[in-house]
Motif scaffolding. Sequence first.
Motif, PDB file in Angstrom:
ATOM      1  N   VAL A 134       0.836  -1.206   0.000  1.00 57.32           N
ATOM      2  CA  VAL A 134       0.000   0.000   0.000  1.00 57.32           C
ATOM      3  C   VAL A 134       0.866   1.250   0.000  1.00 57.32           C
ATOM      4  O   VAL A 134       0.653   2.188  -0.780  1.00 57.32           O
ATOM      5  N   THR A 135       1.874   1.270   0.866  1.00 56.72           N
ATOM      6  CA  THR A 135       2.743   2.443   0.961  1.00 56.72           C
ATOM      7  C   THR A 135       3.521   2.663  -0.335  1.00 56.72           C
ATOM      8  O   THR A 135       3.623   3.790  -0.835  1.00 56.72           O
ATOM      9  N   LEU A 141       2.330   6.533  -7.006  1.00 49.89           N
ATOM     10  CA  LEU A 141       1.283   7.320  -7.656  1.00 49.89           C
ATOM     11  C   LEU A 141       1.394   8.801  -7.297  1.00 49.89           C
ATOM     12  O   LEU A 141       1.267   9.677  -8.155  1.00 49.89           O
ATOM     13  N   ALA A 142       1.644   9.095  -6.018  1.00 51.29           N
ATOM     14  CA  ALA A 142       1.676  10.488  -5.571  1.00 51.29           C
ATOM     15  C   ALA A 142       2.836  11.257  -6.194  1.00 51.29           C
ATOM     16  O   ALA A 142       2.689  12.426  -6.555  1.00 51.29           O
ATOM     17  N   ARG A 143       3.991  10.621  -6.345  1.00 50.41           N
ATOM     18  CA  ARG A 143       5.159  11.345  -6.858  1.00 50.41           C
ATOM     19  C   ARG A 143       5.300  11.243  -8.376  1.00 50.41           C
ATOM     20  O   ARG A 143       6.303  11.686  -8.943  1.00 50.41           O
ATOM     21  N   LEU A 159      -5.877   5.224  -1.601  1.00 50.76           N
ATOM     22  CA  LEU A 159      -4.695   4.949  -0.791  1.00 50.76           C
ATOM     23  C   LEU A 159      -4.308   6.122   0.109  1.00 50.76           C
ATOM     24  O   LEU A 159      -3.754   5.916   1.191  1.00 50.76           O
ATOM     25  N   ALA A 160      -4.594   7.348  -0.364  1.00 46.74           N
ATOM     26  CA  ALA A 160      -4.096   8.533   0.346  1.00 46.74           C
ATOM     27  C   ALA A 160      -4.636   8.626   1.768  1.00 46.74           C
ATOM     28  O   ALA A 160      -3.937   9.077   2.678  1.00 46.74           O
ATOM     29  N   LEU A 183      -7.005  16.196  -0.214  1.00 47.07           N
ATOM     30  CA  LEU A 183      -8.327  15.798   0.247  1.00 47.07           C
ATOM     31  C   LEU A 183      -8.216  14.825   1.413  1.00 47.07           C
ATOM     32  O   LEU A 183      -8.936  14.937   2.421  1.00 47.07           O
ATOM     33  N   ALA A 184      -7.291  13.870   1.304  1.00 46.31           N
ATOM     34  CA  ALA A 184      -7.081  12.918   2.395  1.00 46.31           C
ATOM     35  C   ALA A 184      -6.448  13.602   3.601  1.00 46.31           C
ATOM     36  O   ALA A 184      -6.778  13.292   4.749  1.00 46.31           O
TER      37      ALA A 184
END
Length: 687
Positions: A134-135, A141-143, A159-160, A183-184
């Motif tokens: 998950v991490t 995805l985030a970077r 996931l966020a 948002l998360a």
Amino acid sequence: MSVGFKLSADLLEALSGLSEETVVEIAVRTLGTVREMVGDHVRHNVYFIDFPAKVPDTFDFWMRCIAEALADDATYERTLAQLGTGVVDLLTLPSYGNYRHTYAEMLAAHDELIAAAGDRMTVLHLGGTPDDEVTALYLALARSTTPLGEEGLRDLGSLAGSCAEGPQPEAIPVRENRAVVNLARIDAGVDLLLDSVTDVLRLACALSDGDVTLVEPTRFRSLSRPVRRVLLAGLDSVVAATPAKLADVTAHREAFKRLGERLHPHEYRARWPHAADVFAVARGEKEARSFGSRVEELLAAGDVTGAARLLVAAPGTLFRSLDRLLRACTVQDERDAVTTAAEQVAPQVSARVLLSVREHLHNRTEDTGERRVFVNRLGRAWVAADTRRPVPAPERTRMIATPDAETRSRLPEPGHLLIDPDILDVALPLSGRATAAGLGVLPRGSLSPVDGELLRFFVHWKQTSRSTDYDLSALMLDASYTTVSWLSYTALTEVGGEHSGDITDAPDGASEFINLRLGAVRGTYIVPQVNIYSGEGFEEVEESFFGFMLRDVEQQGRPFEPRTVRMKSELRGPGRVALPVAFLRGSDGRWRAKWLHLYLKGNPNSNQVEGNRVSVATLLRGIVERDHLAVRHLIDLMADRATATTLWDGTTIPDGPVTYIGLERPDGLHPQSRVFTPENLRDVIPG
């Protein structure tokens, strides 16, 4: 393995140490997942039970339907009246458009698939612990340095929330990704990641389940007082730090006006005065001249040099404007000023922009065609006349070399490069929106080999609430993009091919197929398409997907065999005609797939392959004749720093760690290897 998947050695070993009950539970879930990945979770029936054998001539089939309608007392009078007018509506004939046999009866009419060495077999590998997986996926995805597609953004949002208080990427360069993460973070009470007023606007759109790309207007919801305070405080801090960022408001003036109605900034003017200034600019009560307006003023005055100097403060915008600036130059000094400014700021430009501009300029040759192809973020495509002057050749060459040098300097040391040759012509994923969710799907513009003698397309759809008729068709074109023939419900058979029959209603789901013997196909291009004849659009139906299978000539089997599926793509676009992929015959006689992921607007109803032949041919020409920047380009830039570069033969795996780039991860790689496949190919693109 019956669905085309097998387990790696490490995964088999790990499963063998678990209890039988646990393994069965994993197996049930895994098999259900992979069946859906290839489209085997639904029942693919066909109208003609023996398809591809015994498909009748179109005219003979229609005459048989009419004869059966005349033999039916319930439809005799109506059919006779239609015959009297000279026109018969096929949809009024009881034996047309609906399955005439059960799924079980269809299966009984076909033998089991004859196994072949060419059948697809995708390896499933052992993952890490759930927390680690998950991490890792969240951080990847985030970077991401390129925008994610709809599926990727949805995954990032899922996931966020659970990762908001865990490890975070050093930077989130894509604004849409930042909005989803924020948002998360707002739900978790963690500090927001903001550096522009637009970041706050995107977050407000996310809070209202709106469009974080800001392309479509969002209807803002009423927000709680704590959330309003967080947004206003964010706006205030951004403007207080850099007052010039007020100018960004003008680009989304109407959206900020509507947001202001929900945030009530006047109630907090004393506490957050800079936030109040944002909405004053949106309402026109305060002037904040935008950067773009100053550039436009200089260009309107013919001061190209001044515009280039001003754009140095916005490196990405300068690079995106290179074509226009160079065309506007009238003397060599101006051209030198533009190229020098671009070279000066290149280290500050994202690799995605550098590569995009490089691809654009590479295709801006003096013999560029008279048509331009445009594709929006949703995949809607259209063609327009190209009235631009050419970019001067010396400057074009210079501005191609600059991104290459800068990109090369950012690429990591690859060590031993192990390359799957089939990935060399895969287009770089400069945007996740240039592809679609599914199995074996590649970015728009990619080329991939087609190894097989039988090519079979399929489409499946299930309507939500009203009768829906999708029509699978295939258009064959010659080397000059002139129509040779087509297969559709109006042409059930053609040299080398058959159509499975027209289904006109799908309350329980429906499928159509086209079978082609590639050696017998007339023409240079095959363009499968899905036309919406009537009913719900691609984004309205409960489910819709397209794919293709490859088989050897001697392979018998059912119309749909999961082991032979090479690609299955979701159909979720804005048009009424879908063009997922095209097939090109090379000078060596071999076929390759060219990935399109395009949608045409089409007509509200009654779309047919016959009616869109010209527009499809024009669009295909623009895509085929464009040289898309591919993985080969980045490998060429890395190769001179690699300790070794090996084209993988599909069998021998090096003993030590490698940087592997290919369509699928092979079994047996060293555990410290870096692996890049289409699922994470965006990670190859540097920041």
